[in-house]
Design an enzyme around this catalytic site. Structure first.
Site, PDB file in Angstrom:
ATOM      1  N   ASP A 191       0.142   0.780   2.020  1.00  0.00           N
ATOM      2  CA  ASP A 191      -0.872  -0.369   2.250  1.00  0.00           C
ATOM      3  C   ASP A 191      -0.004  -1.242   3.420  1.00  0.00           C
ATOM      4  OD1 ASP A 191      -3.037  -2.285   2.130  1.00  0.00           O
ATOM      5  OD2 ASP A 191      -1.687  -3.503   1.051  1.00  0.00           O
ATOM      6  N   HIS A 201      -7.508  -6.817  -1.386  1.00  0.00           N
ATOM      7  CA  HIS A 201      -7.132  -7.984  -1.944  1.00  0.00           C
ATOM      8  C   HIS A 201      -8.508  -8.604  -2.461  1.00  0.00           C
ATOM      9  CE1 HIS A 201      -4.120  -7.890   0.837  1.00  0.00           C
ATOM     10  NE2 HIS A 201      -3.616  -9.161   0.611  1.00  0.00           N
TER      11      HIS A 201
HETATM   12  N1  DGL Z   1      -4.728  -4.093   3.162  1.00  0.00           N
HETATM   13  C1  DGL Z   1      -5.827  -4.688   3.893  1.00  0.00           C
HETATM   14  C2  DGL Z   1      -7.123  -3.782   3.799  1.00  0.00           C
HETATM   15  O1  DGL Z   1      -7.623  -3.372   2.695  1.00  0.00           O
HETATM   16  C3  DGL Z   1      -6.162  -5.904   3.820  1.00  0.00           C
HETATM   17  C4  DGL Z   1      -4.645  -6.867   4.202  1.00  0.00           C
HETATM   18  C5  DGL Z   1      -4.535  -6.790   5.800  1.00  0.00           C
HETATM   19  O2  DGL Z   1      -5.371  -7.365   6.593  1.00  0.00           O
HETATM   20  O3  DGL Z   1      -3.451  -5.966   6.105  1.00  0.00           O
HETATM   21  O4  DGL Z   1      -7.942  -3.832   4.718  1.00  0.00           O
END
Ligand code: DGL
Length: 272
Positions: free
Chosen positions: A10, A185
């Protein structure tokens, strides 16, 4: 090979929701998690940059011998879905396809909402996949402040509710009966989102849907961990502070992440 870890990636800490869902459904599996905290958030960044960062992190996971790659980040999935499947020999699971399939089978009126980062919504990855079915109408909204709230540990303040009202108003007025939470999130804001949308709107969350896809792929490719496997969990972050990663991980997930190793990903050159 079967007892090699599943590599989960992630942009930061949010993908731990996917790691947790995978561990709950597949407790014998080992996990190697990398959060690209040095370069998060991905959401507001140009999609070409996100694609390059994501491939660097996935290369690092493959070098460490994972048996499967899971792209837990929606923005990264949107940026490099096809590239990843072509580039690696191990199976690649991402978060968009599983959520799309569930949304398609959940909706009754054919009106589906999708929320995500600016990058995810701008890429149209969700919209394009859903609109393959001509009977569906898709309404998409970027909700950039949601990530900021969650990272600050704020999920139930009046400000969250007011922001949710503002972002979600077009989707409410559009009469969607299914809403895809297209960001790592957003499950932490399910209370506020569900309150604003109303209990008759079904929320589809990519973490649990992705874990089901991981399960399916491991079984169908005969890649499940062996019966005597002793599962391990290793967490790595590219940023400069292990404390920041752990503080946020504990705030979001409780104490199950005990330690994080700081790593660097190898740089790659990609044609733009
Ligand atoms: N992990 C990102 C998503 O699922 C959210 C956080 C980010 O902007 O890095 O899109």
């Amino acid at each position: 090979m079967n007892d090699a870890p599943i590599g989960i990636f992630d942009s930061g800490v949010g993908g731990l929701t996917v790691a947790r869902a995978v561990s709950q459904q597949l407790p014998r599996e080992s996990i190697l998690y990398i959060g690209d905290t040095a370069r998060s958030p991905y959401g507001p960044k140009p999609i070409a940059d996100v694609r390059k960062y994501a491939l660097e992190v996935l290369d690092t996971l493959v070098e460490q011998g994972v048996k499967m790659l899971v792209i837990a980040c929606n923005t990264a999935s949107a940026a490099m879905l096809r590239d990843a499947r072509e580039r690696y020999d191990v199976p690649v699971v991402e978060v968009i396809g599983p959520a799309v399939r569930t949304a398609m089978s959940t909706t009754r009126n054919g009106r589906i909402g999708v929320i995500g980062t600016v990058g995810t919504i701008g890429s149209r990855a969700y919209q394009d996949m859903l609109e393959v079915n001509e009977r569906l109408t898709v309404f998409a909204e970027a909700c950039p402040r949601f990530v900021e709230f969650v990272e600050a540990g704020v999920t139930d303040s009046p400000d969250v509710l007011a922001t949710a009202e503002r972002y979600l108003a077009p989707l409410r007025h559009a009469g969607v009966d299914t809403l895809v939470l297209g960001c790592t999130h957003y499950p932490f804001l399910e209370g506020a989102i569900s309150y604003v949308m109303g209990s008759e709107v079904s929320l589809v969350s990519s973490d649990s849907e992705t874990a089901k896809d991981v399960y399916r792929q491991l079984v169908s490719r005969d890649l499940l961990a062996t019966p005597d496997a002793v599962p391990t969990a290793r967490y790595e972050a590219t940023g400069s502070s292990a404390d920041d990663f752990l503080r946020l991980a504990h705030r979001l997930m409780g104490r199950e992440v005990r330690e994080v190793q700081l790593v660097q990903t190898g740089a790659i050159d990609l044609p733009r």
